[in-house]
Design an enzyme around this catalytic site. Structure first.
Site, PDB file in Angstrom:
ATOM      1  N   ASP A   1      -7.967  -5.536  -0.534  1.00 30.75           N
ATOM      2  CA  ASP A   1      -8.379  -6.487  -1.572  1.00 30.75           C
ATOM      3  C   ASP A   1      -8.044  -7.932  -1.223  1.00 30.75           C
ATOM      4  O   ASP A   1      -8.599  -8.846  -1.824  1.00 30.75           O
ATOM      5  CB  ASP A   1      -7.712  -6.126  -2.903  1.00 30.75           C
ATOM      6  CG  ASP A   1      -8.299  -4.853  -3.466  1.00 30.75           C
ATOM      7  OD1 ASP A   1      -9.530  -4.765  -3.521  1.00 30.75           O
ATOM      8  OD2 ASP A   1      -7.537  -3.946  -3.816  1.00 30.75           O
TER       9      ASP A   1
ATOM     10  N   HIS B   1       0.849  -1.191   0.000  1.00 32.22           N
ATOM     11  CA  HIS B   1       0.000   0.000   0.000  1.00 32.22           C
ATOM     12  C   HIS B   1       0.880   1.234   0.000  1.00 32.22           C
ATOM     13  O   HIS B   1       1.932   1.246   0.630  1.00 32.22           O
ATOM     14  CB  HIS B   1      -0.924   0.024   1.230  1.00 32.22           C
ATOM     15  CG  HIS B   1      -2.078   0.945   1.031  1.00 32.22           C
ATOM     16  ND1 HIS B   1      -2.015   2.286   1.331  1.00 32.22           N
ATOM     17  CD2 HIS B   1      -3.300   0.726   0.493  1.00 32.22           C
ATOM     18  CE1 HIS B   1      -3.169   2.841   1.004  1.00 32.22           C
ATOM     19  NE2 HIS B   1      -3.959   1.923   0.489  1.00 32.22           N
TER      20      HIS B   1
HETATM   21  N1  COA Z   1       4.179  -7.627  -4.620  1.00 28.36           N
HETATM   22  C1  COA Z   1       5.509  -7.602  -4.753  1.00 28.36           C
HETATM   23  N2  COA Z   1       6.255  -6.486  -4.602  1.00 28.36           N
HETATM   24  C2  COA Z   1       5.592  -5.369  -4.306  1.00 28.36           C
HETATM   25  C3  COA Z   1       4.195  -5.323  -4.155  1.00 28.36           C
HETATM   26  C4  COA Z   1       3.482  -6.520  -4.325  1.00 28.36           C
HETATM   27  N3  COA Z   1       2.168  -6.542  -4.186  1.00 28.36           N
HETATM   28  N4  COA Z   1       3.810  -4.074  -3.859  1.00 28.36           N
HETATM   29  C5  COA Z   1       4.926  -3.352  -3.825  1.00 28.36           C
HETATM   30  N5  COA Z   1       5.995  -4.117  -4.098  1.00 28.36           N
HETATM   31  C6  COA Z   1       7.387  -3.692  -4.148  1.00 28.36           C
HETATM   32  C7  COA Z   1       7.629  -2.983  -5.483  1.00 28.36           C
HETATM   33  O1  COA Z   1       8.065  -3.876  -6.473  1.00 28.36           O
HETATM   34  C8  COA Z   1       8.672  -1.969  -5.111  1.00 28.36           C
HETATM   35  O2  COA Z   1       9.910  -2.630  -5.015  1.00 28.36           O
HETATM   36  P1  COA Z   1      11.254  -1.903  -5.516  1.00 28.36           P
HETATM   37  O3  COA Z   1      11.365  -0.669  -4.640  1.00 28.36           O
HETATM   38  O4  COA Z   1      12.294  -2.936  -5.292  1.00 28.36           O
HETATM   39  O5  COA Z   1      11.012  -1.556  -6.952  1.00 28.36           O
HETATM   40  C9  COA Z   1       8.280  -1.549  -3.697  1.00 28.36           C
HETATM   41  O6  COA Z   1       7.567  -2.681  -3.150  1.00 28.36           O
HETATM   42  C10 COA Z   1       7.402  -0.310  -3.672  1.00 28.36           C
HETATM   43  O7  COA Z   1       6.251  -0.589  -4.478  1.00 28.36           O
HETATM   44  P2  COA Z   1       5.518   0.420  -5.419  1.00 28.36           P
HETATM   45  O8  COA Z   1       4.839  -0.316  -6.509  1.00 28.36           O
HETATM   46  O9  COA Z   1       6.469   1.519  -5.803  1.00 28.36           O
HETATM   47  O10 COA Z   1       4.453   1.000  -4.423  1.00 28.36           O
HETATM   48  P3  COA Z   1       3.292   1.990  -4.807  1.00 28.36           P
HETATM   49  O11 COA Z   1       3.050   2.798  -3.605  1.00 28.36           O
HETATM   50  O12 COA Z   1       3.583   2.692  -6.075  1.00 28.36           O
HETATM   51  O13 COA Z   1       2.063   1.022  -5.117  1.00 28.36           O
HETATM   52  C11 COA Z   1       0.416  -0.596  -4.784  1.00 28.36           C
HETATM   53  C12 COA Z   1       1.174   0.586  -4.165  1.00 28.36           C
HETATM   54  C13 COA Z   1      -0.739  -0.967  -3.858  1.00 28.36           C
HETATM   55  C14 COA Z   1      -0.153  -0.169  -6.141  1.00 28.36           C
HETATM   56  C15 COA Z   1       1.392  -1.769  -4.940  1.00 28.36           C
HETATM   57  O14 COA Z   1       1.792  -2.216  -3.671  1.00 28.36           O
HETATM   58  C16 COA Z   1       0.791  -2.898  -5.752  1.00 28.36           C
HETATM   59  O15 COA Z   1       0.874  -2.892  -6.978  1.00 28.36           O
HETATM   60  N6  COA Z   1       0.136  -3.905  -5.066  1.00 28.36           N
HETATM   61  C17 COA Z   1      -0.503  -4.978  -5.777  1.00 28.36           C
HETATM   62  C18 COA Z   1      -1.847  -4.507  -6.318  1.00 28.36           C
HETATM   63  C19 COA Z   1      -2.857  -4.301  -5.226  1.00 28.36           C
HETATM   64  O16 COA Z   1      -3.004  -5.116  -4.340  1.00 28.36           O
HETATM   65  N7  COA Z   1      -3.587  -3.192  -5.329  1.00 28.36           N
HETATM   66  C20 COA Z   1      -4.665  -2.861  -4.408  1.00 28.36           C
HETATM   67  C21 COA Z   1      -4.373  -1.578  -3.707  1.00 28.36           C
HETATM   68  S1  COA Z   1      -5.552  -1.283  -2.401  1.00 28.36           S
END
Ligand code: COA
Length: 380
Positions: A315, A264
């Site tokens: 989720d 998140h």
């Molecule tokens: N699985 C694996 N790695 C994850 C992850 C996940 N669900 N969520 C974040 N990470 C990792 C990223 O790869 C990134 O790693 P890095 O720094 O080595 O590149 C780091 O954690 C930061 O993630 P990031 O995608 O930059 O975070 P964000 O704040 O931009 O995105 C979400 C937040 C929720 C979009 C992201 O965690 C995600 O895509 N989760 C899966 C989708 C999901 O469950 N969405 C519902 C949201 S309520």
């Protein structure tokens, strides 16, 4: 870190850390989520979804008279306009339910004489109509793909009763209705999430409520936002059994895949909504004889914490809760929309109260000295 440096850091990083507007609707506060000052745990335990609608739109927990009035207005607006019902049955159903939802909301725009009126009373009555109907549309989609007419909504029942019954075709038990009501409460708003931001940006151009909700539905659909709950159940099906969880997860992480339902932008110590849903998932999966789904989820949670330090978001456990309530996987995101529409409407109303068009700048990184005469015919 200076202010300018922190803005620089937010560019191309999804506006992380940027505060885009003031809002009194909801906020992430420490490790909890507040709706108008009330913790989500408090509301999930004591309130109904209809009370939460009043809270998010009006700022107060309704008294008995206000609640009865809201329920009457919602009940009176559940039925889709007659001309829409016929149109709806002829619509293609081999489409993503969120696309169906967008198409039907666009259709409702055409049948609402107040569609483009943005004064307060019109916005409030459109918010009531949309909130009353979004769940009915999801049910209509489910019935249409089974070749049936939509079920007639019961205006004397709650939105959660009607939504569950509209989808499954069976009247929910009081416990199922209450569980689903809690799900709707948990999903109703979440400060400046991507879809609420979309709704506010659209509203800021003084476009009407329908356009704002349509923008928000499109934004919610993506797997990084509301689409994650459907991806979670697909993942659990793919893993198949508890003994396969560790191997599956290690392989997926080795391929650098994102694990749906985890992580998140704001919560780092746990999403309070996931905690409520986790308890519900444990009880419901066991009641329907599928405790393995819950055990697999818990193992995924433990392993993700060990390997990535990431927490389940809303989720993650909602997927197994919906599965246990008999909701088809591909409707999970549409159900999210049927609840989140309340938050979108609250944000649009708040945006109109103190509006200025959103118009940020982009840091330009392209060329500045191109000359047409020199490029003509060169493909450059
Ligand atoms: N699985 C694996 N790695 C994850 C992850 C996940 N669900 N969520 C974040 N990470 C990792 C990223 O790869 C990134 O790693 P890095 O720094 O080595 O590149 C780091 O954690 C930061 O993630 P990031 O995608 O930059 O975070 P964000 O704040 O931009 O995105 C979400 C937040 C929720 C979009 C992201 O965690 C995600 O895509 N989760 C899966 C989708 C999901 O469950 N969405 C519902 C949201 S309520």
């Amino acid at each position: 870190m200076s202010k300018v440096e922190s803005y620089e850091g937010a560019i191309d990083r999804g506006l992380e850390g940027i505060v885009a507007c003031s809002s009194a609707i909801s906020t992430i506060h420490g490790s909890t989520l507040l709706y108008r000052g009330y913790t989500i745990e408090d509301l999930a335990e004591h309130a109904t979804f209809e009370e939460v609608i009043h809270l998010l739109w009006r700022g107060t927990i309704p008294n008995a008279e206000e609640l009865a009035e809201l329920r009457t207005r919602l009940g009176a607006n559940m039925k889709l306009p007659e001309e829409m019902r016929v149109w709806l049955v002829g619509m293609p159903v081999k489409v993503h339910p969120m696309d169906f939802l967008s198409a039907v909301v666009a259709g409702l725009t055409l049948h609402d004489p107040e569609a483009n009126v943005i004064h307060e009373a019109a916005t409030r009555s459109k918010a009531t109509r949309l909130t009353a109907r979004l769940g009915v549309i999801v049910g209509a989609y489910e019935q249409a793909r089974k070749g049936r007419w939509p079920l007639e909504p019961d205006p004397n029942r709650s939105l959660s009763w009607n939504l569950l019954r509209g989808i499954t075709g069976k009247a929910p038990t009081p416990q199922q209705e209450r569980d689903f009501d809690v799900c709707l409460i948990l999903h109703a708003d979440h400060e400046l999430n991507a879809s609420a931001f979309s709704a506010r940006v659209t509203a800021s151009t003084l476009s009407g409520l329908y356009s704002s909700v349509l923008a928000a539905i499109g934004t919610l659909k993506g797997p990084l936002h509301g689409g994650a709950n459907q991806a979670v159940i697909a993942m659990l099906r793919q893993i198949g059994s508890l003994d396969r969880v560790d191997r599956w997860l290690d392989d997926a992480l080795a391929r650098d895949e994102k694990i749906m339902g985890f992580g998140h932008r704001v919560y780092k110590d746990g999403d309070p909504r996931a905690k409520v849903l986790k308890k519900m998932s444990e009880r419901l999966t066991s009641e329907v004889g599928r405790p393995e789904l819950y055990r697999m989820s818990v193992r995924l949670e433990e392993r993700m914490a060990e390997k990535k330090g990431l927490i389940p978001n809303v989720d993650f456990y909602s997927a197994t809760v919906y599965e246990a309530l008999g909701i088809p996987d591909d409707l999970f995101t549409a159900i999210f929309a049927a609840s989140r529409v309340v938050g979108w409407c609250a944000h649009v109303m708040e945006q109109y109260e103190n509006n200025r068009i959103y118009r940020p700048r982009a840091r330009y990184v392209g060329p500045t000295e191109a000359r047409y005469a020199e490029s003509r015919g060169t493909g450059r």
